[in-house]
Enzyme design. Structure first.
Site, mmCIF file in Angstrom:
data_model
loop_
_atom_site.group_PDB
_atom_site.id
_atom_site.type_symbol
_atom_site.label_atom_id
_atom_site.label_comp_id
_atom_site.label_asym_id
_atom_site.label_seq_id
_atom_site.Cartn_x
_atom_site.Cartn_y
_atom_site.Cartn_z
ATOM 1 N N HIS A 332 1.004 13.666 2.134
ATOM 2 C CA HIS A 332 0.525 12.391 1.805
ATOM 3 C C HIS A 332 0.694 11.343 2.992
ATOM 4 O O HIS A 332 0.195 10.274 2.866
ATOM 5 C CB HIS A 332 0.784 11.710 0.575
ATOM 6 C CG HIS A 332 0.166 12.420 -0.692
ATOM 7 N ND1 HIS A 332 -1.264 12.023 -1.242
ATOM 8 C CD2 HIS A 332 0.475 13.506 -1.548
ATOM 9 C CE1 HIS A 332 -1.563 12.967 -2.042
ATOM 10 N NE2 HIS A 332 -0.536 13.437 -2.377
ATOM 11 N N LYS A 520 -3.191 -2.705 -3.245
ATOM 12 C CA LYS A 520 -2.601 -1.673 -2.867
ATOM 13 C C LYS A 520 -0.854 -1.784 -2.639
ATOM 14 O O LYS A 520 -0.479 -2.826 -2.857
ATOM 15 C CB LYS A 520 -2.912 -0.815 -1.624
ATOM 16 C CG LYS A 520 -2.924 -1.947 -0.448
ATOM 17 C CD LYS A 520 -3.483 -1.310 0.775
ATOM 18 C CE LYS A 520 -5.274 -1.037 0.669
ATOM 19 N NZ LYS A 520 -5.267 0.536 0.307
ATOM 20 N N ARG A 521 -0.458 -0.499 -2.807
ATOM 21 C CA ARG A 521 1.287 -0.850 -2.446
ATOM 22 C C ARG A 521 1.617 -1.619 -1.370
ATOM 23 O O ARG A 521 1.057 -1.389 -0.305
ATOM 24 C CB ARG A 521 1.962 0.678 -2.409
ATOM 25 C CG ARG A 521 3.424 0.672 -2.222
ATOM 26 C CD ARG A 521 4.003 2.222 -2.356
ATOM 27 N NE ARG A 521 3.074 3.083 -1.514
ATOM 28 C CZ ARG A 521 3.751 3.260 -0.305
ATOM 29 N NH1 ARG A 521 4.622 2.863 0.235
ATOM 30 N NH2 ARG A 521 2.942 4.294 0.489
ATOM 31 N N LYS A 526 0.288 -0.963 5.452
ATOM 32 C CA LYS A 526 -0.976 -1.222 5.101
ATOM 33 C C LYS A 526 -1.585 -2.548 5.220
ATOM 34 O O LYS A 526 -2.548 -2.945 5.081
ATOM 35 C CB LYS A 526 -0.810 -0.999 3.434
ATOM 36 C CG LYS A 526 -0.537 0.250 3.104
ATOM 37 C CD LYS A 526 -0.324 0.283 1.574
ATOM 38 C CE LYS A 526 0.074 1.840 1.050
ATOM 39 N NZ LYS A 526 -0.991 2.588 1.068
ATOM 40 N N THR A 628 -7.413 5.650 -2.070
ATOM 41 C CA THR A 628 -8.557 5.885 -3.102
ATOM 42 C C THR A 628 -8.864 4.689 -3.688
ATOM 43 O O THR A 628 -9.921 4.420 -4.417
ATOM 44 C CB THR A 628 -7.786 6.681 -4.489
ATOM 45 O OG1 THR A 628 -6.427 6.148 -4.772
ATOM 46 C CG2 THR A 628 -7.548 8.286 -3.941
ATOM 47 N N LYS A 632 -12.717 3.722 -5.056
ATOM 48 C CA LYS A 632 -12.989 2.910 -6.287
ATOM 49 C C LYS A 632 -13.921 1.778 -6.400
ATOM 50 O O LYS A 632 -15.005 1.546 -7.064
ATOM 51 C CB LYS A 632 -11.903 2.495 -7.087
ATOM 52 C CG LYS A 632 -10.869 3.654 -7.580
ATOM 53 C CD LYS A 632 -9.489 3.369 -7.823
ATOM 54 C CE LYS A 632 -8.503 4.332 -8.052
ATOM 55 N NZ LYS A 632 -7.288 4.464 -7.787
#
Length: 787
Positions: A332, A520-521, A526, A628, A632
């Site tokens: 991942h 998101k985390r 990110k 993901t 969504k």
């Protein structure tokens, strides 16, 4: 599945009186949740048992994951049973509503995309009638409950089972013992049914809870040594107490190591028991079982499996061969720091029974590669044990049948960079399996209005189990009446989110604005920080009059930072400082509002993805394996504002770059300039960058005297002993991100044309169903068939 709705409510009434000494009308929402949920389980119990028996008789896949972000089961399960409206109507006759259950806690069994992916996979496998069973840990408190105090993240316990956990069935009959170097604990199974849509098949998620072999030492208790009497109990329960305990100290590392071994050992013992029960022996276990390791957290399962086989009289060489046929590994991440490594001395101390097995695997690997004439330097590079450190990714790749990436670009990076030497040696081992999401929860359940429109346009609800049907929506993308209906639905979902946020946490947002969402985390790659910096630059440009026609937008962040991740927590504080400044500016606040939502979870996500106009996916190219959340929001008709990274690339390939907003450097261009990149030059020569970065150190914002803003500032501009300055290239992508944001904002002025872009994304989202992903795993890796 033939379940009578009236029977469910009648049985729920009986259960309510038995458990709470009151009828359904006189109990709290969490008790109503328990009564209805337990009643449903009673109705499906026989079918669940039949499904488990079918699994035992065929080749079964087992999914090992440290987390499962399942959310609340009640709504999804009623949807799968086709009983949502009927149960709601029957509750309505009693003055109750399913909405009463929205106050119940989410199951705190996961954190981010890794855990949500695992939950989607179980849903898809069950719906497709595939024999897949999940294994993990039943955490007492999960990660943590996030509160925001004075703009800062504060961690509180997430006591999610306090109001009951009706969907988990304790299975004392399946308990096993797990041994460590300094203790033995009992692993108690809790089974959660996974209902499929439109099928009698019911899957199982089996979670292990750590308990002491003896509740407490009675002799010590009798001698009034109360703390010592309970020490074994506390030490055992610590293993399943929280998700990802802080491991900055040795004690935390030992606890995480014990967690990983605990659930993999218990799961393997269970699988072996099931195999022997169904087939008489484990002689051909590889014909009956295949195990998917979700990231490196469960990789200790490989040496543990070999150890168990050797205890049963099988030679090491044979056991290793069996393991390499049974195990598969999902990677991942491409970042080295996220690939787990364990100090060998720590393993020898904590898990003395498998330390020699790991050494034997390492020796076997080196001997095999030497026989294949692989260069000694490459063998050394691929060593499982190197410098007294165990490299879990190397162990996983060597001792598995297949390795997969989770997006096309990610898999190519694995083949050509991160795992390139392995790929040359085993050219058929690394494969792509682009992630997916279940359209049942992430469209049908969370967006009833849009689902109704889709079903009406397609004259069928077949899309709920076959998302390729969504492509027929392209026939309506220029139909003004359809786009108008789509826009009205989007506004309604924004209104529902606004109402929910005000009720939940007192936050007011304007549903008539554009909803621009990054959820998101919290991690530096990110790039929530890049988002914040660009929004700050836009604020200054509106303030100065350089921007005079900004379309009002609400920018929503939701994210948790790991408790020990100081810089990430500093970014949360920085975002909230910017939000406060804008809120207090009467002129600019007419155009911009920044909101940071506390305690992001599945329930929040269900409402956010349905309301999103813009999906912000801005990780540095080559760092986000897939994503993901982007899928969504795409499936709910949002456009993507993002980089060419992870699944964004495939989203753009499906929906068209003209219907999304792509910016930034690519993997290839970053590779070309990375050695010469000097962020100081951008800081000196770009006025916007200079201005926003200076706010970190010039007193514009308050970091609570922690010094974390200065640390963030330095990390962007100055090389340290441990990392290069601006290692995730925020400043390099700053200008193109700013320009993409402004182009998007201009486009939103024509709401109809902008809505068409979102509708085209919805029509192009069929590929990103987890049904497709699981079908690929089943045929290409697991070799399992429908039951």
């Amino acid at each position: 599945m033939n379940i009578n709705d009236k029977t469910i409510i009648n049985e729920a009434e009986i259960i309510s009186k038995a458990l709470f000494a009151n009828g359904l009308n006189d109990i709290a929402p969490n008790q109503l949740h328990t009564a209805v949920s337990r009643s449903i389980i009673a109705q499906i119990a026989e079918m669940w048992k039949i499904s488990r028996e079918k699994q035992k008789k065929t080749r079964c896949a087992y999914y090992f994951s440290a987390e499962y972000l399942v959310g609340r089961a009640i709504f999804n399960n009623l949807l799968c049973l086709g009983l949502t409206d009927k149960i709601d109507a029957l509750l309505g006759e009693k003055g109750l509503s399913l909405k009463d259950l929205e106050s119940c806690e989410d199951a705190a069994l996961g954190n981010g995309g890794l855990g949500r992916l695992a939950a989607c996979f179980l849903d898809s496998a069950t719906t497709l009638n595939l024999p897949l069973m999940g294994y993990g840990i039943r955490y007492k408190y999960g990660l943590f409950k996030q509160e925001i105090e004075d703009g800062e993240q504060v961690e509180k316990i997430d006591d999610w089972t306090r109001g009951g956990d009706p969907w988990s069935i304790r299975r004392d009959d399946l308990a096993v013992t797990v041994d460590f170097g300094d203790q033995s604990v009992t692993a108690v199974a809790y089974d959660m049914p996974i209902l499929g849509y439109g099928t009698d098949n019911i899957g199982t998620l089996r979670l292990w809870q750590a308990e002491p072999t003896e509740p407490f030492d009675f002799m010590l208790f009798n001698e009034q040594e109360y703390d010592k009497a309970l020490s074994d109990k506390n030490n055992a329960e610590n293993i399943s107490r929280v998700l990802y305990p802080n491991d900055t100290k040795k004690e935390g590392k030992i606890l995480r190591l014990k967690q990983q071994y605990f659930f993999t050992s218990a799961s393997l013992q269970d699988i072996i028991r099931r195999t022997i029960f169904a087939h008489g022996s484990t002689n051909e276990i590889e014909k009956h079982a295949t195990i998917q390791l979700n990231d490196t957290h469960p990789v200790l399962a490989i040496p543990e499996f070999i150890r168990i086989m050797m205890e049963m009289g099988i030679t090491f060489d044979k056991a290793l061969e069996m393991a390499r046929n049974i195990f598969n590994y999902t990677n991942h991440t491409v970042m080295q720091e996220a690939l787990e490594k364990w100090d060998m001395a720590l393993i020898e101390e904590t898990l003395p029974q498998i330390a020699p097995i790991i050494k034997k695997i390492d020796t076997a690997m080196k001997e095999e590669l030497s026989e294949r004439k692989i260069d000694s330097e490459i063998i050394d590079k691929l060593s499982i044990i190197k410098d007294d450190t165990v490299y879990m990714a190397n162990l996983a790749v060597y001792a598995s049948s297949a390795v997969n990436g989770v997006a096309a670009i990610h898999t190519e990076i694995l083949k050509n960079e991160l795992l390139s030497d392995w790929h040359k040696i085993y050219p058929n081992k690394i494969r792509n399996k682009t992630n997916g999401i279940t359209q049942r929860r992430w469209l049908r359940l969370c967006n009833d209005e849009l689902s109704t429109l889709i079903t009406g346009l397609l004259s069928s609800d077949k899309w709920i189990t076959d998302t390729s049907e969504l492509s027929h929506l392209h026939d309506f993308e220029n139909d003004s009446a359809v786009i108008d209906s789509f826009m009205k639905i989007k506004k309604k979902k924004r209104e529902q989110l606004a109402e929910y946020l005000f009720e939940k946490c007192g936050i007011k947002i304007d549903p008539d604005t554009v909803f621009d969402i990054q959820i998101k985390r919290l991690h530096e790659y990110k790039r929530q920080l890049l988002n914040a910096l660009v929004l700050l630059a836009i604020y200054y440009d509106i303030k100065d009059g350089a921007i005079t026609d900004f379309e009002p937008t609400t920018f929503i962040f939701a994210s948790k930072a790991a408790p020990g991740y100081r810089r990430a927590k500093g970014i949360i504080k920085f975002i909230n400082e910017i939000a406060k400044m804008i809120e207090n500016d009467k002129e600019v606040s007419k155009y911009m509002k920044i909101v940071f939502l506390p305690n992001y979870n599945v329930t929040y996500a269900e409402k956010l993805v349905a309301a999103a106009d813009v999906s912000v996916q801005i990780s540095t190219a080559g760092t986000e394996a897939s994503g993901t959340g982007n899928m969504k929001m795409m499936m709910n008709g949002a456009v993507t504002l993002g980089t060419l990274d992870g699944a964004n690339i495939e989203i753009v390939n499906e929906a068209g770059e003209e219907n999304n907003y792509i910016f930034g450097m690519t993997v290839e261009t970053l590779d070309e300039i990375k050695d010469e990149y000097e962020p100081q030059n951008l800081y000196k020569n770009n006025a916007k960058i200079n201005r926003v970065l200076n706010t970190l150190v010039d007193g514009t914002f308050d970091d609570g005297k922690s010094g974390v803003f200065k640390e963030i500032f330095d990390s962007l501009l100055t090389d340290s002993e441990y990392e290069k300055a601006d290692k995730y290239y925020l400043l390099l992508d700053f200008t193109t991100f700013y320009e993409a944001r402004m182009k998007l904002n201009r486009d939103t002025k024509n709401r109809t044309e902008f809505a068409k872009k979102g509708f085209k994304n919805l029509a192009s989202s069929g590929k990103f169903s987890s049904d497709r992903t699981i079908s690929e795993y089943a045929s290409d890796i697991w070799k399992i068939s429908e039951i």
